[in-house]
Design a protein around this motif. Sequence first.
Motif, PDB file in Angstrom:
ATOM      1  N   ALA A  51      13.931  -2.898 -13.785  1.00  0.00           N
ATOM      2  CA  ALA A  51      14.655  -2.049 -14.721  1.00  0.00           C
ATOM      3  C   ALA A  51      15.840  -2.786 -15.336  1.00  0.00           C
ATOM      4  N   MET A  52      16.590  -3.538 -14.506  1.00  0.00           N
ATOM      5  CA  MET A  52      17.769  -4.240 -15.007  1.00  0.00           C
ATOM      6  C   MET A  52      17.391  -5.324 -16.008  1.00  0.00           C
ATOM      7  N   VAL A  53      16.381  -6.117 -15.674  1.00  0.00           N
ATOM      8  CA  VAL A  53      15.948  -7.170 -16.589  1.00  0.00           C
ATOM      9  C   VAL A  53      15.413  -6.562 -17.877  1.00  0.00           C
ATOM     10  N   SER A  54      14.711  -5.446 -17.761  1.00  0.00           N
ATOM     11  CA  SER A  54      14.137  -4.803 -18.944  1.00  0.00           C
ATOM     12  C   SER A  54      15.212  -4.283 -19.892  1.00  0.00           C
ATOM     13  N   VAL A  55      16.316  -3.808 -19.354  1.00  0.00           N
ATOM     14  CA  VAL A  55      17.421  -3.350 -20.211  1.00  0.00           C
ATOM     15  C   VAL A  55      17.908  -4.506 -21.087  1.00  0.00           C
ATOM     16  N   GLY A  56      18.111  -5.671 -20.470  1.00  0.00           N
ATOM     17  CA  GLY A  56      18.544  -6.833 -21.243  1.00  0.00           C
ATOM     18  C   GLY A  56      17.489  -7.293 -22.230  1.00  0.00           C
ATOM     19  N   LEU A  57      16.231  -7.281 -21.811  1.00  0.00           N
ATOM     20  CA  LEU A  57      15.144  -7.726 -22.681  1.00  0.00           C
ATOM     21  C   LEU A  57      14.972  -6.799 -23.883  1.00  0.00           C
ATOM     22  N   TRP A  58      15.036  -5.488 -23.646  1.00  0.00           N
ATOM     23  CA  TRP A  58      14.919  -4.544 -24.765  1.00  0.00           C
ATOM     24  C   TRP A  58      16.113  -4.682 -25.703  1.00  0.00           C
ATOM     25  N   GLY A  59      17.301  -4.876 -25.130  1.00  0.00           N
ATOM     26  CA  GLY A  59      18.473  -5.092 -25.966  1.00  0.00           C
ATOM     27  C   GLY A  59      18.327  -6.329 -26.843  1.00  0.00           C
ATOM     28  N   ALA A  60      17.778  -7.408 -26.278  1.00  0.00           N
ATOM     29  CA  ALA A  60      17.553  -8.629 -27.052  1.00  0.00           C
ATOM     30  C   ALA A  60      16.541  -8.385 -28.159  1.00  0.00           C
ATOM     31  N   PHE A  61      15.530  -7.583 -27.865  1.00  0.00           N
ATOM     32  CA  PHE A  61      14.517  -7.260 -28.874  1.00  0.00           C
ATOM     33  C   PHE A  61      15.112  -6.429 -30.009  1.00  0.00           C
ATOM     34  N   ILE A  67      22.055  -5.323 -28.192  1.00  0.00           N
ATOM     35  CA  ILE A  67      21.968  -6.434 -27.246  1.00  0.00           C
ATOM     36  C   ILE A  67      23.218  -6.498 -26.373  1.00  0.00           C
ATOM     37  N   VAL A  68      24.314  -5.989 -26.893  1.00  0.00           N
ATOM     38  CA  VAL A  68      25.564  -5.921 -26.128  1.00  0.00           C
ATOM     39  C   VAL A  68      25.743  -4.526 -25.526  1.00  0.00           C
ATOM     40  N   ALA A  69      25.428  -3.503 -26.318  1.00  0.00           N
ATOM     41  CA  ALA A  69      25.720  -2.131 -25.887  1.00  0.00           C
ATOM     42  C   ALA A  69      24.906  -1.707 -24.671  1.00  0.00           C
ATOM     43  N   LEU A  70      23.610  -2.008 -24.649  1.00  0.00           N
ATOM     44  CA  LEU A  70      22.784  -1.528 -23.538  1.00  0.00           C
ATOM     45  C   LEU A  70      23.215  -2.102 -22.191  1.00  0.00           C
ATOM     46  N   PRO A  71      23.481  -3.429 -22.086  1.00  0.00           N
ATOM     47  CA  PRO A  71      23.942  -3.958 -20.805  1.00  0.00           C
ATOM     48  C   PRO A  71      25.336  -3.487 -20.396  1.00  0.00           C
ATOM     49  N   VAL A  72      26.087  -2.916 -21.323  1.00  0.00           N
ATOM     50  CA  VAL A  72      27.390  -2.332 -20.981  1.00  0.00           C
ATOM     51  C   VAL A  72      27.207  -0.874 -20.563  1.00  0.00           C
ATOM     52  N   ILE A  73      26.371  -0.157 -21.296  1.00  0.00           N
ATOM     53  CA  ILE A  73      26.151   1.257 -20.992  1.00  0.00           C
ATOM     54  C   ILE A  73      25.543   1.445 -19.616  1.00  0.00           C
ATOM     55  N   PHE A  74      24.550   0.611 -19.275  1.00  0.00           N
ATOM     56  CA  PHE A  74      23.840   0.843 -18.020  1.00  0.00           C
ATOM     57  C   PHE A  74      24.763   0.789 -16.805  1.00  0.00           C
ATOM     58  N   PRO A  75      25.524  -0.297 -16.563  1.00  0.00           N
ATOM     59  CA  PRO A  75      26.379  -0.293 -15.373  1.00  0.00           C
ATOM     60  C   PRO A  75      27.496   0.739 -15.430  1.00  0.00           C
ATOM     61  N   ALA A 155      25.693  -8.629  -9.819  1.00  0.00           N
ATOM     62  CA  ALA A 155      24.271  -8.956  -9.806  1.00  0.00           C
ATOM     63  C   ALA A 155      23.516  -8.177 -10.866  1.00  0.00           C
ATOM     64  N   THR A 156      23.865  -6.916 -11.045  1.00  0.00           N
ATOM     65  CA  THR A 156      23.229  -6.100 -12.079  1.00  0.00           C
ATOM     66  C   THR A 156      23.478  -6.700 -13.460  1.00  0.00           C
ATOM     67  N   GLY A 157      24.719  -7.120 -13.718  1.00  0.00           N
ATOM     68  CA  GLY A 157      25.034  -7.758 -14.991  1.00  0.00           C
ATOM     69  C   GLY A 157      24.256  -9.046 -15.202  1.00  0.00           C
ATOM     70  N   MET A 158      24.086  -9.815 -14.130  1.00  0.00           N
ATOM     71  CA  MET A 158      23.328 -11.065 -14.239  1.00  0.00           C
ATOM     72  C   MET A 158      21.857 -10.788 -14.532  1.00  0.00           C
ATOM     73  N   LEU A 159      21.321  -9.703 -13.981  1.00  0.00           N
ATOM     74  CA  LEU A 159      19.936  -9.349 -14.283  1.00  0.00           C
ATOM     75  C   LEU A 159      19.792  -8.925 -15.748  1.00  0.00           C
ATOM     76  N   HIS A 160      20.798  -8.236 -16.288  1.00  0.00           N
ATOM     77  CA  HIS A 160      20.788  -7.920 -17.716  1.00  0.00           C
ATOM     78  C   HIS A 160      20.786  -9.204 -18.552  1.00  0.00           C
ATOM     79  N   VAL A 161      21.640 -10.151 -18.160  1.00  0.00           N
ATOM     80  CA  VAL A 161      21.722 -11.420 -18.886  1.00  0.00           C
ATOM     81  C   VAL A 161      20.396 -12.180 -18.788  1.00  0.00           C
ATOM     82  N   ALA A 162      19.746 -12.106 -17.620  1.00  0.00           N
ATOM     83  CA  ALA A 162      18.440 -12.748 -17.471  1.00  0.00           C
ATOM     84  C   ALA A 162      17.446 -12.161 -18.464  1.00  0.00           C
TER      85      ALA A 162
END
Length: 200
Positions: A51-61, A67-75, A155-162
């Motif tokens: 789920a964490m990686v997917s948030v970052g991947l969808w944001g990048a898409f 791409i910035v908002a989703l990884p901030v909103i989730f945590p 760690a959650t933030g790093m998974l978003h970045v991944a």
Amino acid sequence: MRARLGFAGAAMLLAGWLAAGPALAHSGTGLPGGFISGFLHPLSGFDHLLAMVSVGLWGAFLGRPLIVALPVIFPTVMALGGALGMANLPLPRVELGIAVSVLVMGGVIAAAYRAPIWLACGIVGVFAIFHGYAHGRELPSAADPIGYSVGFVLATGMLHVAGIGIGVLNDRPGGVVVTRGLGAGVALCGVYFLFRALTT
């Protein structure tokens, strides 16, 4: 540079997958506490990791600003869910909500769904509540809840970045096919988690 970022994201995902045990990250058992324990905990449950990686991947898409908002909103919203869990406020079918989150996040990536900003933020925010709640229920049993929380959020933030790093593949020839295929794989895992949630 972008190719290196994509490779780094994929390497982080692989490392997390290798570190993940067979159990989900929110087993309901006591936690040893501390920064290291909190940092490793998101990597120990494949559902949370996906789920964490997917948030970052969808944001990048979706690109800016998501791409910035989703990884901030989730945590941020996850912290709210964690507070609800720590307070033992009722939230029905948490495991079901987490399973659906993996299924839907994988699905929107596989479908290349370009949701409007409000909807993308709403989807991520709702699912963050379930993930946060599950971990919030465990947090009071940690020996060092503050250190644990800091490690967990990092760690959650790093998974978003991944996930964002993997999303760099979208700019490469044929890269969208790869990322959409990864999304389909995540969605299939979500189907499995959903089956487990409905049958246990």
